[in-house]
Scaffold this motif. Structure first.
Motif, short mmCIF file in Angstrom:
data_model
loop_
_atom_site.label_atom_id
_atom_site.label_comp_id
_atom_site.label_asym_id
_atom_site.label_seq_id
_atom_site.Cartn_x
_atom_site.Cartn_y
_atom_site.Cartn_z
N PHE A 99 0.80 -1.23 0.00
CA PHE A 99 0.00 0.00 0.00
C PHE A 99 0.83 1.28 0.00
N HIS A 103 -2.15 6.34 3.96
CA HIS A 103 -2.19 7.61 3.22
C HIS A 103 -3.21 8.58 3.83
N ASP A 106 -7.26 9.03 3.07
CA ASP A 106 -7.84 7.73 2.72
C ASP A 106 -8.77 7.23 3.82
N ASP A 292 -11.40 3.66 0.28
CA ASP A 292 -10.32 3.56 -0.70
C ASP A 292 -9.73 2.15 -0.69
N ASN A 315 -8.84 -2.06 -3.54
CA ASN A 315 -7.68 -1.19 -3.43
C ASN A 315 -7.74 -0.16 -4.55
N ARG A 316 -8.18 1.02 -4.22
CA ARG A 316 -8.34 2.08 -5.21
C ARG A 316 -7.01 2.50 -5.83
N HIS A 317 -5.92 2.19 -5.13
CA HIS A 317 -4.60 2.63 -5.59
C HIS A 317 -3.80 1.52 -6.28
N GLY A 318 -4.33 0.31 -6.33
CA GLY A 318 -3.53 -0.77 -6.90
C GLY A 318 -4.27 -2.08 -6.96
#
Length: 338
Positions: A99, A103, A106, A292, A315-318
């Motif tokens: 992650f 963050h 988030d 997120d 996982n909005r980031h990955g």
């Protein structure tokens, strides 16, 4: 290169300072105008309009950000991240690599059935963050401050939790307990343990204590007033409020959530253990939508060892639908990443 970027960022900071001063002057002028209008006996409508204008001073909700400003802001944040590294790392290698640490802004939701270790995972995370000098604000509806502190004692010095509960401690263990208390007391931790917690309480205490990370244990137990909307919509509204609070206050918000009982009757085909899905989040799909990151957890016992499985369901980031695994020491409540 770097020199041009630095000059651009310096100019950006100077513009921010000028903008801030302009807003403050505007607010002062509005306060003067409101006071004068009241003294002159102006009508209610005029005074109300001035008050609304004061409340909105400095807010540009109707203005979109231009590409030039967006680029400057994005480069600014990247430069700071490069200089600082992972700001809110938990200290679990795979977790932080997956992650990039925690963050700000988030909302991370952790879902699990009752008794499967949601609070314990949250406390392990909180302790690791506190050890790095960060500020933590922890809300809990069902446990007292003493119960949470005792758990932190166990994790801090490896003390047997059952022995603390039964006061069955040796002299050496009492000494370890005192040392644990001394260590925990130094951490920048604030606990709010009450049977009635609303998002307005969370907002107020975030502004008061200025934490880096906020834990809410748990979403379904929050007591915001419910109107005519359904329970599912009510929880969706609460989840969105938590996400907004995370962004507005620049904190990482970690909210725990109950899972439906139906998971107990479904077995995972490979492990023979309960493997939760996003649809198992109790009473609301809005929790998933607002989050997120969504982690779904369950514990199991295998070959003499207790484990906690953590599934990255969103996982909005990955990447999602991958797993993390921890060994769980039931005596001192410590989780060890494996």
């Amino acid at each position: 290169g770097a020199t041009i970027l630095a000059k651009t960022l310096d100019m950006h900071i100077s513009l921010d300072m000028l903008t801030h001063k302009a807003i403050e002057l505007k607010k002062q002028n509005l306060v003067y105008e409101i006071r004068t209008a009241m003294e002159m006996g102006a009508d209610y409508k005029e005074i109300k309009e001035k008050i609304i204008e004061l409340e909105n001073a400095g807010l540009n909700k109707d203005l979109a950000i231009g590409s030039k400003q967006a680029v400057i802001d994005a480069l600014d944040r990247l430069q700071r991240k490069k200089e600082l590294g992972i700001e809110l790392d938990v200290g679990w290698h795979r977790f932080d690599k997956k992650f990039g640490g925690l963050h700000r802004g988030d909302l991370m939701s952790i879902g699990g059935r009752t008794g499967h270790g949601k609070t314990n995972l949250a406390l392990n995370m909180a302790l690791r963050i506190l050890r790095k000098g960060k500020k933590v604000l922890f809300f809990n509806v069902e446990m007292s401050e003493d119960e949470l502190i005792y758990r932190l004692f166990c994790m801090e010095k490896g003390i047997n939790s059952e022995k603390i509960r039964n006061l069955d401690l040796s002299e050496i263990e009492w000494d370890m307990l005192a040392k644990a208390g001394n260590e925990v007391s130094k951490y920048n931790l604030n606990l709010y343990c009450h049977g009635s917690i609303k998002t307005s309480h969370i907002d107020y205490l975030i502004k008061r204590y200025q934490p880096d990370v906020v834990f809410v244990d748990y979403i379904q137990a929050l007591t915001d007033t419910q109107g005519k909307e359904s329970r599912a919509q009510h929880l969706s509204n609460i989840s969105r409020s938590l996400k907004i609070l995370a962004r507005e206050n620049n904190v990482c918000m970690i909210a725990l959530s109950q899972l439906n009982r139906g998971i107990e009757y479904r077995a995972d085909k490979t492990e023979g253990e309960k493997d939760p899905e996003l649809s198992d989040i109790k009473e609301s799909g809005g929790i998933e939508e607002a989050s997120d990151i969504v982690l779904l957890i369950w514990k199991y016992f295998k070959e003499g060892t207790n484990y906690l499985n953590v599934k990255v369901a969103k996982n909005r980031h990955g990447e999602s639908n991958v797993g993390l695994q921890f060994e769980f020491n039931v005596e001192n409540l410590i989780l060890r990443e494996i």
